[in-house]
Design an enzyme around this catalytic site. Structure first.
Site, short mmCIF file in Angstrom:
data_model
loop_
_atom_site.label_atom_id
_atom_site.label_comp_id
_atom_site.label_asym_id
_atom_site.label_seq_id
_atom_site.Cartn_x
_atom_site.Cartn_y
_atom_site.Cartn_z
N LYS A 179 -36.34 -41.51 45.29
CA LYS A 179 -36.94 -40.78 46.42
C LYS A 179 -37.43 -41.70 47.53
O LYS A 179 -38.42 -41.43 48.21
CB LYS A 179 -38.09 -39.86 45.94
CG LYS A 179 -37.76 -39.00 44.74
CD LYS A 179 -36.43 -38.26 44.90
CE LYS A 179 -36.43 -37.28 46.07
NZ LYS A 179 -35.09 -36.65 46.23
N SER A 180 -36.69 -42.79 47.74
CA SER A 180 -37.08 -43.78 48.76
C SER A 180 -36.06 -43.92 49.88
O SER A 180 -36.19 -44.80 50.72
CB SER A 180 -37.31 -45.14 48.11
OG SER A 180 -38.34 -45.09 47.15
N HIS A 236 -31.17 -47.42 40.61
CA HIS A 236 -32.63 -47.38 40.60
C HIS A 236 -33.20 -48.41 39.60
O HIS A 236 -34.41 -48.41 39.34
CB HIS A 236 -33.15 -46.00 40.20
CG HIS A 236 -32.85 -44.91 41.18
ND1 HIS A 236 -33.06 -45.04 42.53
CD2 HIS A 236 -32.37 -43.65 40.99
CE1 HIS A 236 -32.72 -43.91 43.13
NE2 HIS A 236 -32.30 -43.06 42.23
N LYS A 264 -37.46 -32.38 54.35
CA LYS A 264 -38.00 -32.63 55.69
C LYS A 264 -37.47 -33.90 56.33
O LYS A 264 -37.26 -33.96 57.54
CB LYS A 264 -39.53 -32.69 55.64
CG LYS A 264 -40.21 -31.36 55.36
CD LYS A 264 -41.73 -31.50 55.49
CE LYS A 264 -42.42 -30.16 55.30
NZ LYS A 264 -43.91 -30.29 55.43
N PHE A 302 -30.66 -36.97 60.04
CA PHE A 302 -31.09 -36.01 59.01
C PHE A 302 -30.37 -34.68 59.17
O PHE A 302 -29.91 -34.09 58.18
CB PHE A 302 -32.61 -35.81 59.09
CG PHE A 302 -33.14 -34.87 58.04
CD1 PHE A 302 -33.33 -35.29 56.73
CD2 PHE A 302 -33.42 -33.54 58.35
CE1 PHE A 302 -33.80 -34.42 55.75
CE2 PHE A 302 -33.90 -32.67 57.39
CZ PHE A 302 -34.09 -33.11 56.09
N SER A 339 -42.28 -36.48 47.68
CA SER A 339 -40.88 -36.14 47.54
C SER A 339 -40.52 -35.91 46.07
O SER A 339 -39.79 -34.98 45.73
CB SER A 339 -40.01 -37.25 48.12
OG SER A 339 -38.64 -36.90 48.09
N THR A 371 -32.41 -43.33 49.10
CA THR A 371 -31.15 -43.73 48.46
C THR A 371 -29.94 -43.11 49.14
O THR A 371 -28.98 -43.80 49.48
CB THR A 371 -31.15 -43.31 46.98
OG1 THR A 371 -32.43 -43.52 46.40
CG2 THR A 371 -30.10 -44.06 46.20
N TRP A 425 -29.69 -41.67 52.05
CA TRP A 425 -29.59 -42.09 53.45
C TRP A 425 -28.84 -43.42 53.54
O TRP A 425 -27.93 -43.59 54.35
CB TRP A 425 -31.00 -42.23 54.03
CG TRP A 425 -31.06 -42.19 55.53
CD1 TRP A 425 -30.01 -42.07 56.40
CD2 TRP A 425 -32.24 -42.26 56.32
NE1 TRP A 425 -30.47 -42.06 57.70
CE2 TRP A 425 -31.83 -42.17 57.68
CE3 TRP A 425 -33.60 -42.39 56.04
CZ2 TRP A 425 -32.75 -42.22 58.73
CZ3 TRP A 425 -34.51 -42.43 57.09
CH2 TRP A 425 -34.09 -42.35 58.42
#
Length: 287
Positions: free
Chosen positions: A44-45, A99, A249, A220, A129, A47, A49
């Site tokens: 949730k950092s 991860h 979001k 996004f 997240s 990835t 993207w």
């Protein structure tokens, strides 16, 4: 956070998507190639993207290519059961996600010329997240309340265990020429500049038109509307997006809408204690 897990060298892995044999293979037997690019994050950092950005750079900004292959097939997580089955289909140079923490990453990486891009995010936003993600991903039991998730996060009681250990472990490579660290917040503040920075790290000089395409396709909105990026191709039994969206979001600072003052102070006190020995200042600490 409640999920079926096993522990490997102090790290919790989800029994639904990992196996002990698979993690051992990822650490000890997986063969890293010199032209590999590893997209490493704590969950949730950012990835997905970074999957989008790096693969677009790899394909010179081609907007058609990224609309035909799901992100989890473009850049599979090489420590997962399904990821290991997909590795044979990735074309060189391979863009591979993970991860895994530093101490159990593929041993063959450390004698290779392969590169790692490590994306970090404000841990408060990671937690938020993760809280929402746990509601839609089937391997998690529905969280009863935000406070419980906060406590588990701070204690490392989640998949891949401690965010603090993950970041501190990987920051041992911060001065290695094969390693680039960047933050989710930097990507948001200056996506174009970040794309240029990542491209140079990967040894690719892109012209303005290609950079513009990478930036546009990595927005996004574009990714949220692209079924190859938004995980809507997954069956509902694995990810139920009627309970919430995978791409929710895409902002920074949403933690302020979830934390009480007491929770924020508590988080800060634990953060300061756990990070006090790391002589680094991160983007979210300066804002």
């Amino acid at each position: 956070m409640l999920f079926d897990y096993f522990t490997y060298k102090g790290v919790k892995f989800a029994s639904d998507i990992h196996s002990e044999e698979g993690i051992s293979f990822a650490e000890n037997e997986f063969q890293v190639f010199d032209d590999d690019i590893y997209n490493v994050t704590f969950p949730k950092s950012g990835t997905n993207w970074m999957i989008q950005i790096v693969n677009l750079i790899k394909h010179d900004g081609d907007p058609n290519w990224n609309k035909n292959i799901p992100n989890y097939e473009r850049s599979p997580w090489y420590e997962t059961i399904i990821g290991q089955s997909l590795m044979k289909d990735i074309q060189s140079p391979r863009v591979i996600s993970s991860h895994l923490p530093y101490h159990i990453f593929a041993k063959s990486f450390f004698t290779s010329k392969a590169k790692i891009i490590y994306t970090m995010r404000n841990p408060r936003d990671v937690l938020v997240s993760l809280f929402h993600f746990s509601k839609i991903l089937s391997l998690f039991k529905d969280p009863e309340n935000f406070q419980d998730v906060l406590e588990d996060f701070l204690k490392g009681n989640t998949m891949y265990s401690s965010w603090f250990d993950h970041v501190k472990g990987w920051m041992q490579m911060k001065d290695d020429s094969r390693f680039l660290y960047i933050t989710y917040e930097e990507l948001q503040q200056d996506l174009r500049g970040s794309v240029v920075k990542i491209s140079k790290f990967l040894g690719k000089e892109l012209d303005d038109e290609v950079i513009d395409s990478v930036v546009e396709q990595s927005s996004f909105k574009k990714m949220k509307d692209n079924k190859m990026c938004n995980f809507t191709l997954l069956e509902q039994e694995h990810m139920d997006q009627t309970k919430g969206l995978f791409m929710r979001k895409g902002i920074s600072g949403d933690w302020k809408n979830h934390f009480t003052v007491a929770q924020s102070e508590y988080f800060d006190s634990v953060y300061q204690e756990k990070m006090k020995d790391l002589n680094m200042k991160f983007f979210w600490e300066e804002s």
